[in-house]
Design a protein around this motif. Structure first.
Motif, PDB file in Angstrom:
ATOM      1  N   THR A   1       0.826  -1.215   0.000  1.00  0.00           N
ATOM      2  CA  THR A   1       0.000   0.000   0.000  1.00  0.00           C
ATOM      3  C   THR A   1       0.856   1.259   0.000  1.00  0.00           C
ATOM      4  O   THR A   1       0.427   2.327  -0.470  1.00  0.00           O
TER       5      THR A   1
ATOM      6  N   ILE B   1      -3.551   8.720  -0.558  1.00  0.00           N
ATOM      7  CA  ILE B   1      -4.711   8.170   0.130  1.00  0.00           C
ATOM      8  C   ILE B   1      -5.944   8.243  -0.766  1.00  0.00           C
ATOM      9  O   ILE B   1      -6.737   7.297  -0.852  1.00  0.00           O
ATOM     10  N   ASN B   2      -6.118   9.361  -1.480  1.00  0.00           N
ATOM     11  CA  ASN B   2      -7.303   9.530  -2.323  1.00  0.00           C
ATOM     12  C   ASN B   2      -7.324   8.513  -3.451  1.00  0.00           C
ATOM     13  O   ASN B   2      -8.366   7.913  -3.746  1.00  0.00           O
TER      14      ASN B   2
ATOM     15  N   ASN C   1      -8.170   5.179  -2.089  1.00  0.00           N
ATOM     16  CA  ASN C   1      -9.595   5.096  -1.755  1.00  0.00           C
ATOM     17  C   ASN C   1     -10.424   4.781  -2.996  1.00  0.00           C
ATOM     18  O   ASN C   1     -11.340   3.948  -2.972  1.00  0.00           O
TER      19      ASN C   1
ATOM     20  N   GLN D   1     -12.602   1.269  -3.641  1.00  0.00           N
ATOM     21  CA  GLN D   1     -14.047   1.335  -3.820  1.00  0.00           C
ATOM     22  C   GLN D   1     -14.514   0.421  -4.948  1.00  0.00           C
ATOM     23  O   GLN D   1     -15.677   0.025  -4.991  1.00  0.00           O
TER      24      GLN D   1
ATOM     25  N   ARG E   1     -15.509  -2.645  -3.280  1.00  0.00           N
ATOM     26  CA  ARG E   1     -16.777  -2.405  -2.583  1.00  0.00           C
ATOM     27  C   ARG E   1     -17.947  -2.485  -3.555  1.00  0.00           C
ATOM     28  O   ARG E   1     -19.016  -3.008  -3.237  1.00  0.00           O
TER      29      ARG E   1
ATOM     30  N   TYR F   1      -3.260   4.702   6.584  1.00  0.00           N
ATOM     31  CA  TYR F   1      -4.086   3.980   5.627  1.00  0.00           C
ATOM     32  C   TYR F   1      -5.258   3.299   6.325  1.00  0.00           C
ATOM     33  O   TYR F   1      -6.384   3.318   5.825  1.00  0.00           O
TER      34      TYR F   1
ATOM     35  N   GLU G   1      -8.033   5.794   7.087  1.00  0.00           N
ATOM     36  CA  GLU G   1      -8.721   6.479   6.001  1.00  0.00           C
ATOM     37  C   GLU G   1      -9.345   5.538   4.974  1.00  0.00           C
ATOM     38  O   GLU G   1     -10.310   5.901   4.325  1.00  0.00           O
ATOM     39  N   LEU G   2      -8.775   4.334   4.813  1.00  0.00           N
ATOM     40  CA  LEU G   2      -9.240   3.465   3.721  1.00  0.00           C
ATOM     41  C   LEU G   2     -10.409   2.581   4.167  1.00  0.00           C
ATOM     42  O   LEU G   2     -10.483   2.187   5.329  1.00  0.00           O
ATOM     43  N   PRO G   3     -11.306   2.199   3.231  1.00  0.00           N
ATOM     44  CA  PRO G   3     -12.491   1.385   3.553  1.00  0.00           C
ATOM     45  C   PRO G   3     -12.166  -0.102   3.614  1.00  0.00           C
ATOM     46  O   PRO G   3     -12.678  -0.888   2.817  1.00  0.00           O
TER      47      PRO G   3
END
Length: 931
Positions: free
Chosen positions: A805, A811-812, A815, A819, A822, A842, A845-847
């Protein structure tokens, strides 16, 4: 209505007509075959008689020729029997074909010949000597055929001169005249063959058609190989045609090897066969067409009725009797002549009525029987018999743990006085901090709940037995009780231990195998001191394959066994020794463990040779030894080091054998560069030839004590089908930009496997590693969706473990990439957590759904308090962020107990299972026995 099993429907009419068609075809073919055979036999008999007649014609021509020569000899008027008188005899006419006229006296001495005659050679004189003696004694003329220089017919005629002298005239004529006369009379070809020189090109002495000698006569003789000396006429096929032949000796009463071959082409037989085949095909075709048409016309109405009746019979299984009667009424009766189908229709109508009546009676009987069954007590007796005969411990005890009932098998195992004792006296182990009785008492609150686990017991004969227990609450005569059922799995565990030993050791020597050696070195690496020096020895028996070829595999195995013992006795007890190949051994030893005063090099030099007794005496076997001095730092990999030693061993053995070789640093560096180029080529070929495969390692759900899902770990097969570890090729793949191609290959294999499990009803997920390089590749989302569509995998059963990572741009961007998972319904795990500086940012902030704590924090957690504090803080932080925690690298029970006390959600590591191939995967692994 009962559904018919899958398969193509074929009507009875079609089956019947097909059977008749086949029967008629067979009969007609048989009739024509026997007729053809008979006609062929007649033809063959006539042809063979002609051949026999041709033989007689040949002998008659020889006899006529001899008679003519006798007559010519008797025409000579001889005044006296001396040479001057004989030389002036009148020569015979050239038209008679006479080659020579020669005169002998009664003793066989040559007197003279006419002017055109060529005097006999010495070989001919010797050949004629015996015939001349017979003529002189018997005073009768004789004829003889020979092929000494050329094929000739010779006659020997006794004559008396006017003065009383007795002489013998020998007249010789070429046999070619007889051959030509024979061909003119019979139109059959004839040849004289030297049977004693068939391998010689000149074995054909004389033939009616010289141009055909080389082409046909050798083939005919080859066809007569088996019956060459039977002197019977033969008929045979040759070069797509038929021939007849007769082979017999030229002179039946002599030992001459010259034989006569008469042969004739029989083209009419081929024409006869073709004519018969055409006639047979036309006859059979018309007969079958006529028969099938007639059968179809006659049987079609009746078979149509049978088909209708069969459909009605199918309704009877569903008790559709009214519909059956209605459909039967539709089937018409034959107006004039009734047949079996009409009888079947009427009989079926009666059966339908009887079944309808019987069905109504059965319905009433079932109602009465149900009332009586409820009153029977047979079930209790059956249960008692089942309890006493089953190989299970079945006992009932109250909530205080007092045993009230136990079956016969339990009494035999635990003793007859077990009744009245408490469960804790039998099952001694505590359960979650309390006694077994306390744990079982909680079952009375919920009868649907049960406890299961494996706890050993001691039998009445003091033997330890491993028992798998299942406990649940029941009601016995209105009182709450606990039913405990135990299965003896001792033998199963013993088999597992034996199999595990066989899987870890070499069958021949009893030493560790390659995988176990790597494991042992890995465990030793954990406890080794910093900067501690070790020597890795690789021993390879020189010309081991040749040794096996010379002395056999039994003595080869004996050599391996003795050599393993020799190495074990020679080196320190602390050494780790293994057989890792056909004739290869590996040893890891610490030079400091060598007995003080022992010369290390001299000790190792004793490993380079070994003497073994063979059936031809003692044999000295030489062994090449490579020594690599290593330090077990954080970059040390035993697999890679062994591979380096193997490569160096191959180079060493090309120059010298049976010696010690110490590896230096320059050789290691040069080998590393060569290895990289080799791995590059191997990886490229493996990708092109789809030689990547998956190994699977279970991830255990600590709360539910079961396997939650499996992590997919990539392996590669080399060109010989051997498994290549990932550390060998993944680094090269990263340098070459091949990681996306590997990641997509792994995803495709994993998705296919998840789909196969889903079809079989196996509810297990799969965790797939994916690199940042792959996620950032062009078209990643489209490729992912296409894989899901092609494989039919359920994305909700997939977990994508994101590695590297730190290499994501921001980070953006990370993300946005995550997604994508997801969106399809998959879950996300952050791999190797705690290693990079940005990992905490990370995870915040990350899902992500799961946090995987890196094994470097867990491997020594039972020995390092600082690692315990670090892992505890990571677990608490993840829990506060609502993330599930997966701990990897759990390799023993002590580490498991520590992370379990911290409240981790999932555990992964060698303690439960190493990564294994699909064939070795145990989907029914009993996790509770590890906890």
């Amino acid at each position: 209505m009962v559904e018919m099993s899958s398969g193509r429907f074929i009507s009875l009419q079609r089956k019947f007509t097909t059977a008749i068609f086949l029967a008629l075809t067979i009969v007609l073919l048989a009739l024509h075959y026997f007729s053809f055979q008979h006609m062929m036999a007649v033809q063959e008999t006539a042809i063979l008689k002609n051949m026999a007649r041709a033989k007689e014609v040949f002998h008659e021509l020889l006899a006529q020729s001899a008679t003519e020569l006798f007559r010519l000899a008797n025409q000579y008027e001889i005044s006296r029997g001396d040479a001057p008188a004989l030389l002036h005899l009148t020569e015979p006419s050239l038209l008679s074909g006479i080659e020579s006229v020669v005169f002998f006296d009664d003793s066989g001495a040559l007197l003279a010949g006419n002017q055109r005659s060529q005097l006999p050679s010495q070989e001919q004189l010797q050949y004629h000597a015996s015939i001349i003696r017979q003529v002189a004694e018997q005073r009768e003329p004789k004829s003889h055929v020979h092929c000494l220089d050329v094929c000739e017919q010779s006659v020997f005629v006794p004559l008396i001169a006017k003065n009383g002298d007795e002489i013998i005239a020998n007249i010789t004529r070429s046999l070619g005249i007889v051959i030509q006369d024979f061909y003119s009379l019979t139109s059959a070809d004839i040849a004289l063959v030297d049977m004693n020189n068939l391998d010689n090109k000149n074995h054909i002495v004389l033939a009616s058609h010289a141009a055909l000698r080389k082409e046909f006569i050798p083939n005919i003789l080859q066809s007569l190989e088996q019956d060459r000396f039977s002197e019977q006429a033969h008929l045979f096929s040759l070069a797509n045609d038929y021939y007849s032949s007769q082979l017999f000796k030229l002179n039946a009463n002599t030992s001459s090897d010259i034989s006569v071959l008469i042969y004739r082409q029989q083209s009419e037989i081929r024409e006869f066969i073709l004519h018969e085949l055409r006639l047979t095909a036309i006859t059979i075709l018309f007969a079958l067409l006529f028969s099938m048409t007639l059968i179809s016309i006659i049987l079609r109405p009746s078979l149509k009725k049978v088909l209708h009746i069969s459909k009605i019979i199918r309704q009877l299984s569903d008790s559709n009797f009214d519909n059956a009667r209605r459909d039967l009424a539709v089937i018409p009766l034959s107006p004039s002549w009734h047949d079996e189908t009409d009888v079947l229709r009427e009989s079926l109508n009666d059966v339908v009525n009887d079944l309808d009546t019987l069905n109504k009676r059965n319905t009433e009987h079932r109602k009465n029987l149900s009332l009586k069954i409820s009153e029977l007590t047979e079930a209790q007796r059956f249960n008692a018999m089942l309890l006493d005969t089953s190989p299970l411990i079945i006992m009932i005890h109250n909530l205080d743990g007092v045993i009230s009932s136990i079956n016969d098998f339990g009494r035999k195992l635990l003793g007859k006085d077990v009744k009245g004792k408490k469960v804790r006296d039998i099952i001694h182990r505590s359960y979650e901090g309390g006694s077994i009785s306390d744990a079982l008492r909680s079952l009375s609150v919920d009868e649907e709940r049960h406890l299961q686990g494996e706890i050993p017991i001691f039998t009445q004969d003091k033997r330890k037995a491993d028992i798998l227990w299942m406990h649940r609450a029941i009601s016995n005569q209105g009182e709450k009780c606990i039913l405990s059922i135990g299965i003896d799995v001792t033998e199963q565990h013993e088999s597992e231990r034996n199999l595990r030993w066989l899987g870890e050791h070499d069958r021949v020597t009893g030493l560790l195998n390659r995988l176990s050696f790597i494991d042992e070195v890995g465990e030793l690496e954990l406890s080794s001191k910093e900067n501690e020096s070790w020597d890795l020895l690789l021993l390879d028996i020189d010309d081991f394959a040749k040794f096996n070829d010379r002395f056999g595999f039994a003595l080869g195995d004996q050599l391996l066994l003795e050599l393993g013992k020799h190495i074990t006795l020679l080196l320190p007890d602390s050494s780790i020794i293994a057989r890792i190949g056909s004739g290869e051994f590996s040893v890891l030893l610490r030079p400091s463990d060598i007995t003080e005063g022992t010369d290390y090099r001299s000790l190792l030099d004793r490993l380079t040779r070994y003497v073994i007794a063979t059936n031809i005496g003692d044999e000295t076997v030489h062994i090449s030894v490579v020594i690599n001095t290593i330090s077990m730092d954080e970059d040390f990999e035993i697999d890679e080091t062994l591979s380096d030693c193997t490569a160096i061993m191959e180079n060493v053995k090309q120059r010298a054998r049976g010696q010690l070789f110490f590896i230096n640093n320059d050789q290691k560096d040069r080998l590393s560069r060569n290895e990289k180029y080799l791995v590059k080529d191997l990886l490229r070929k493996a990708l092109d030839e789809k030689r990547l495969l998956l190994f699977y390692q279970p991830i255990v759900d600590m709360r539910h004590k079961r396997i939650s899902h499996y992590e997919c770990l990539v392996r590669m097969l080399d060109e010989e089908g051997q498994i290549v570890a990932p550390f060998v090729f993944l680094g090269v793949a990263a340098d070459l930009g091949l990681l996306p191609e590997i990641d997509f290959a792994v995803m495709e294999m994993a998705m296919h496997q998840q789909r196969r499990w889903a079809v079989k009803g196996i509810d297990l997920g799969l965790s797939i590693n994916i690199t940042a390089q792959t996620m950032e590749s062009d078209g990643f989302e489209d490729s992912l969706n296409r894989l899901l569509a092609d494989t039919g995998a359920d994305p909700t059963k997939l977990i994508f473990e994101v590695v590297e990572t730190d290499s994501l741009e921001s980070i953006n961007s990370a993300n946005i990439l995550l997604q994508k998972f997801r969106t399809i319904g998959a879950k996300i795990a952050l791999d190797d957590f705690g290693v990079g500086f940005t990992s905490f940012e990370y995870v915040r902030e990350l899902p992500v759904d799961y946090i995987k704590i890196d094994q470097s924090f867990v491997r020594f957690i039972h020995e390092r308090p600082k690692d315990q504090l670090l892992v505890q803080s990571m677990v608490e932080m993840s829990r506060n962020l609502n993330k599930k925690v997966i701990v990897e690298g759990v390799e023993n029970l002590e580490a498991l107990n520590i992370v379990r006390a911290m409240g981790v959600d999932y555990v992964q590591g060698y303690y439960f299972s190493r990564p294994v191939s699909l064939d070795a995967l145990d989907l029914n692994m009993n996790i509770e026995r590890f906890l």
